[in-house]
Each structure stands twice: as structure tokens, then as C-alpha cells.
Design a protein around this motif. Structure first.
Motif, PDB file in Angstrom:
ATOM      1  N   GLN A 253       7.090  -3.558  -0.138  1.00  0.00           N
ATOM      2  CA  GLN A 253       6.004  -2.596   0.067  1.00  0.00           C
ATOM      3  C   GLN A 253       4.732  -2.979  -0.687  1.00  0.00           C
TER       4      GLN A 253
ATOM      5  N   ASP B 230      12.315   9.077   2.913  1.00  0.00           N
ATOM      6  CA  ASP B 230      11.469  10.021   2.171  1.00  0.00           C
ATOM      7  C   ASP B 230      11.279   9.565   0.726  1.00  0.00           C
TER       8      ASP B 230
ATOM      9  N   LEU C 119      11.366   6.589  -0.515  1.00  0.00           N
ATOM     10  CA  LEU C 119      10.626   5.338  -0.658  1.00  0.00           C
ATOM     11  C   LEU C 119       9.314   5.324   0.123  1.00  0.00           C
ATOM     12  N   GLY C 120       9.006   6.404   0.793  1.00  0.00           N
ATOM     13  CA  GLY C 120       7.754   6.453   1.542  1.00  0.00           C
ATOM     14  C   GLY C 120       7.741   5.559   2.770  1.00  0.00           C
ATOM     15  N   ILE C 121       8.886   5.453   3.439  1.00  0.00           N
ATOM     16  CA  ILE C 121       8.998   4.651   4.658  1.00  0.00           C
ATOM     17  C   ILE C 121       8.731   5.550   5.857  1.00  0.00           C
ATOM     18  N   PRO C 122       7.829   5.179   6.762  1.00  0.00           N
ATOM     19  CA  PRO C 122       7.413   6.085   7.835  1.00  0.00           C
ATOM     20  C   PRO C 122       8.511   6.491   8.809  1.00  0.00           C
TER      21      PRO C 122
END
Length: 334
Positions: free
Chosen positions: A25, A48, A50-53
Motif C-alpha cells: 500500500q 476494513d 487495512l483500508g482495502i476498497p
């Protein structure tokens, strides 16, 4: 595709969650777009955190997403080749965790799939992208150490949980496949050659059947690699590259912390114990970030993949030779 590669992660494996995904990332040309699990809730929870879309409730759903350009495969060893081939057949490039396969024969089926699809497959030996390892190789190539004819490697940790995949021999567990492979890969990297034969001692866990202690002597054209790896010793790792003029020691060679500098010692032997050794320090760097971007750039056509799938198969041949040598008590050629 533009100037960024959209990566999908096959599974919520620990190495991905804790090491590879956060590192990728940070990449300049790598974007982690999605993550898949066999359970939608698990995939969503990791996405959620790790902020993965995107989160997918199956590996098949991730492979079906046309906006995913490449996949990172951190599945257990026995699933490396099957799912990497499925990814290639879905039009995705592949970065697969080491070891690339359970054996050479299986790896060659992956090679055939790569050749059939024309896509990139890379084995995830992140150390070869680390600046300290590149410096060690340069020191050897430049002759700073003289004639280098010995490399000594130690790598161990303690894990005796029979439920852990690293302790299941039927799916590729054990010390040689998990960490001994690093000793082989880095010696091949430093010398730039392939070994001629190997001898080994292997101690297997009486209950789990995995190789818990493996020591090998591997003969290269340039010299000898000696290494010990273990899944049931105190955590430790060290590499020493020894030449006629000097030696270089890599203090945390394989997975150093990413937030502190990494040191190597260059010692000409004037004082035993290394009291006069020169210390070279490398600023904090994440080798997983460097690896991800190197593979992404190859996918984008910006440079060539330095370590293609053939390199992974060559490493697997040495692993197999060491297993044969340990079982037979004889020298074995890869």
C-alpha cells in the motif's frame, strides 16, 4: 492499466495482513484494490482494517473482477500452484509466496501456464530487493572481499503447534521449505551460479513428521554454502559471507524491522571478534514495498523481471536435492 497495478490478495493470511499488504500500500506503482476470503465477513473485516476498497467472499469472485490486474498468493504451500494457475487463466499476473510449489514437477506446470498465457509470475523472495542484500552482492562482485568461497547461514524460530500449516508435511510444511529456502536463494543470488551437489542431515519431528532441524553443505562452483535451519530452536538469523580479504556479516538478513536502520559489518580480520569491523547502515526500508513495486513495474513494461519463474524452479531443485541427500545419506545433484 495506466501507471498503477491494481492488486488483489488471495486470502486473509497472516503474512499478507501483517507484512505484505501494508507494505504494498506504500508502493509508488502498486495499489491493493481487493482482498478475498472463503468467507465474506472475514474478507470484509480485513478490508476494513487495512483500508482495502473491495472485499470478496470467494477467490473466484476476485479473479472475475476485470479491474484486478495481478494477484498476490500467500495461500498454504500446496495451494500455490493451483490458484496461481487459475489466476493466470483469469488473465491476472501473479506474485506467489515462496516456495513456489511443493516440488519441481508441480512448478513446471505453473511454468507451462505462464508460457501459455504470456503473463508474469514471480516468486516472493523479498530479500533480493533489499538494499543491504544488493550491497552485499555488489561487494562480492567488486572483489572487496577477495575470492569468496564460503557462505554461512543460520535461520531458526520455535513453533511446535501441530495445527500450524508450517508443521504439516503433507502440505509443504517444515523448516527447509519455509526458511532453509532463503539460505539457498541468497547464496545463488550472491554467487550468481547454481550449485553442483549437496549433502545434508535432517532431523524430523517424531509426531508431526516435519523437518525440524536441517543442516546442509551445498557445493557451488565458487565455494561452499553451509546452513542450518530449524523450526524448533530459539529465534535467530545471521548470514556471513567470507572471502580471502574480508567478510561481510548481515545482522538481521531476512526480516528486519522496517522502522529502524539495517546494519552490515565489513571485517578484514585485523581484530578477531570484529572489533575493527566497518559498519554500513541502511535507512529504514520495507523490502515488501520494494518487491511489490519491482513486480508492478515489470507488469507495466517498465523494466524486466530480474528473477523470473525459472529462478524459482532452480531453487526448488536444490531443495529437493537436500531432501534426497538427507534421506539417503549421500551427495545429491540438483
Amino acid at each position: 492499466m495506466g501507471q498503477t497495478v491494481n492488486w488483489g490478495i488471495l486470502s486473509t493470511a497472516k503474512i499478507g495482513r501483517e507484512k505484505v499488504i501494508p507494505a504494498m500500500q506504500k508502493g509508488a506503482v502498486s495499489r491493493v484494490l481487493g482482498i478475498a476470503s472463503r468467507d465474506q465477513a472475514s474478507a470484509q473485516k480485513t478490508a476494513d482494517a487495512l483500508g482495502i476498497p473491495r472485499a470478496y467472499g470467494s477467490y473466484e469472485a476476485l479473479l472475475a473482477d476485470p479491474e484486478i490486474h495481478a494477484i498476490y498468493n500467500p495461500l498454504p504451500n500446496h495451494l500455490h500452484v493451483p490458484w496461481s494457475i487459475r489466476a493466470l487463466d483469469a488473465g491476472k499476473h501473479v506474485l506467489c509466496e515462496k516456495p513456489i510449489a511443493l516440488d519441481t514437477k508441480e512448478a513446471e506446470t505453473l511454468l507451462a501456464a505462464r508460457d501459455r498465457t504470456g503473463l508474469i509470475v514471480a516468486e516472493a523472495f523479498m530479500v533480493r530487493y533489499a538494499p543491504w542484500w544488493q550491497r552485499v552482492r555488489a561487494l562480492v562482485q567488486e572483489g572487496r572481499l577477495g575470492r569468496v568461497s564460503a557462505i554461512q547461514t543460520a535461520f531458526s524460530y520455535f513453533l511446535d503447534d501441530p495445527q500450524n500449516i508450517r508443521n504439516m508435511p503433507e502440505i509443504g510444511g517444515g523448516g527447509l521449505m519455509d526458511i532453509g529456502c532463503y539460505a539457498i536463494a541468497t547464496a545463488r543470488y550472491i554467487w550468481g551460479s547454481e550449485p553442483q551437489r549437496a549433502a545434508a542431515l535432517i532431523e524430523r519431528d517424531p509426531t508431526m513428521g516435519t523437518d525440524r532441524l536441517t543442516s546442509a553443505l551445498v557445493q557451488f562452483p565458487e565455494g561452499h554454502l553451509t546452513f542450518t535451519c530449524s523450526t524448533q530452536l530459539v529465534p535467530h538469523q545471521r548470514v556471513t559471507v567470507i572471502g580471502t580479504k574480508a567478510r561481510v556479516e548481515v545482522l538481521i538478513p531476512f526480516n528486519p524491522p522496517t522502522d529502524v536502520p539495517v546494519q552490515i559489518l565489513l571485517d578484514d580480520g585485523r581484530a578477531l571478534g570484529g572489533a575493527q569491523a566497518l559498519v554500513e547502515e541502511f535507512g529504514p526500508a520495507d523490502q515488501y514495498t520494494l518487491q511489490g513495486d519491482a513486480v508492478s513495474r515489470a507488469i507495466l513494461g517498465d523494466g524486466k523481471l530480474e528473477f523470473p519463474l525459472e529462478d524459482a524452479i532452480a531453487n526448488m531443485r536444490v531443495i529437493e536435492a537436500i531432501f534426497r541427500a538427507g534421506d539417503k545419506g549421500t551427495w545429491e545433484a540438483p
